[in-house]
Design an enzyme around this catalytic site. Structure first.
Site: not given
Length: 425
Positions: A14, A141, A242, A271
């Protein structure tokens, strides 16, 4: 360290090649501390994007990685299996919701989401139905790859510029009733109406349970999730949860869906699966879903990453899950939550703060204007902490091993930033 080369040639997440943000050179990390090349030590408030839950340089994880390296670093997973994968999957199934019996190993959280969506589509294809749509929530997201982006909020996310190219799915209003507030059935109405109107087209509902992460760090009422499960059952639609950001204790429960006492048909994790050591994710599903997928025309699930089931990643995942099995994370996360409950509310006295919220080892300060990333990042480094905000959100997801003095330092550095006008746009 050649920082000029880094600035001129390496594209960080980003960031712009036209005006690269400052990157801080790290020489080592240990426990909750990141050490910069110049010797400065930073208390980590991010767990390296929410993954390093046990802290850095953990002896058990180090040992697992080293021992596996001496045996084999990688071998293809097609037609071959190995002990690290078997042992990691055994532990994962034992810890996960009881209906989830099959594990598909993947490379990253985004890929785990891609896999879950493909599973749902293939499930309905095997049943002789075409269901090309997914129902999800605004402010959600689910990752940066294309299918994951297509179920990420197209209007309020970093992916809005891809609108028109991505498949268009169905987005319901995100929950407005916060965790701990009084439940109002009106909060589920838009979701219920959209599911009722489109259920024959919908392969699955996909959402982040209890905490919407990068879409706004929104912490919502468990009854919303409970009602979603009931509505999916009522309309015969699969439910994908998720848990990539929320899994393995981050919210105070092993998996966030436990706050609502529900089980998904498909679940994505990543993660923290390896304690932040290696890239690895998994998509778990029920026997019914797996067998239906494999009973269709293809006679198998049509996916197979090159590095699927990487032995190094699986070995360190098994070690990380062993640490989770001890249950010590429960006391650790409870301590962090109690510290957030004590230290965050006083920040509301600042006019710049619109809200503070916390759950488990997640602490969020929402401000009225966006941060100036370059300036506020420098402020945090100069303050001896590593916090990386985005937009109007300054948030913390520290390692579970963080002590009271670490949490206090993180919050104090945020308080100092709030008093510095240059840290904001």
């Amino acid at each position: 360290m050649d920082l000029d080369f880094d600035r001129q040639h390496i594209w960080h997440p980003y960031t712009s090649t036209l005006n690269p943000l400052t990157c801080y050179p790290v020489s080592s990390a240990n426990g909750v501390t990141i050490e910069l090349e110049d010797g400065r030590k930073l208390v980590d408030g991010m767990s390296s994007w929410w993954s390093t839950i046990h802290g850095y340089n953990h002896p058990l994880l180090n040992d697992a990685l080293k021992r596996q390296t001496d045996k084999m670093a990688h071998v293809m997973f097609g037609g071959i299996t190995h002990e690290p994968a078997i042992n990691a999957c055994k532990k994962l199934i034992a810890l996960s919701p009881s209906n989830l019996e099959h594990v598909f190993l993947a490379d990253s959280g985004s890929v785990a989401v891609e896999v879950s969506l493909k599973m749902a589509l293939q499930y309905w294809h095997a049943k002789g139905e075409s269901r090309p749509k997914f129902l999800t929530l605004s402010h959600g997201y689910h990752g940066d790859t294309f299918a994951a982006m297509s179920v990420t909020d197209p209007n309020n996310s970093m992916h809005s510029l891809y609108k028109g190219f991505l498949p268009e799915h169905i987005f319901a209003n995100s929950p407005n009733i916060a965790f701990g507030q009084k439940w109002d059935e009106a909060d589920i109405e838009d979701f219920a109406n959209k599911l009722a109107s489109h259920h024959s087209q919908i392969a699955a509902v996909i959402l982040e349970p209890i905490v919407q992460g990068a879409g706004g760090m929104r912490i919502y009422h468990p009854t919303f999730l409970k009602r979603v499960r009931q509505l999916c059952d009522e309309h015969g639609v699969l439910l994908i949860l998720d848990e990539i950001a929320t899994g393995f204790g981050r919210t105070g429960k092993l998996f966030a869906c436990e706050h609502a006492n529900v089980q998904p048909d498909i679940m994505c994790v990543g993660k923290a699966l390896t304690g932040g050591y290696m890239t690895l994710s998994a998509t778990l599903t029920s026997k019914h879903v797996a067998d239906t997928v494999c009973g269709g025309e293809a006679a198998c699930f049509m996916h197979g990453p090159t590095f699927m089931g990487n032995p190094l990643a699986c070995a360190v995942a098994e070690a990380s899950l062993s640490l989770i099995e001890t249950g010590e994370w429960q006391q650790q996360v409870s301590l962090i939550e109690s510290l957030f409950a004590e230290l965050l509310p006083p920040l509301l006295q600042c006019d710049r703060v619109s809200d503070v919220r916390w759950l488990g080892a997640i602490g969020v300060v929402e401000v009225t204007t966006a941060v100036n990333m370059e300036v506020i990042q420098q402020h945090f480094v100069d303050s001896g902490v590593w916090i990386r905000p985005f937009g109007r959100l300054i948030y913390m997801m520290p390692p579970y091993i963080s002590q009271p003095e670490h949490i206090a330092k993180l919050v104090q550095s945020i308080k100092a930033a709030l008093d510095n006008d240059q840290c904001f746009t």
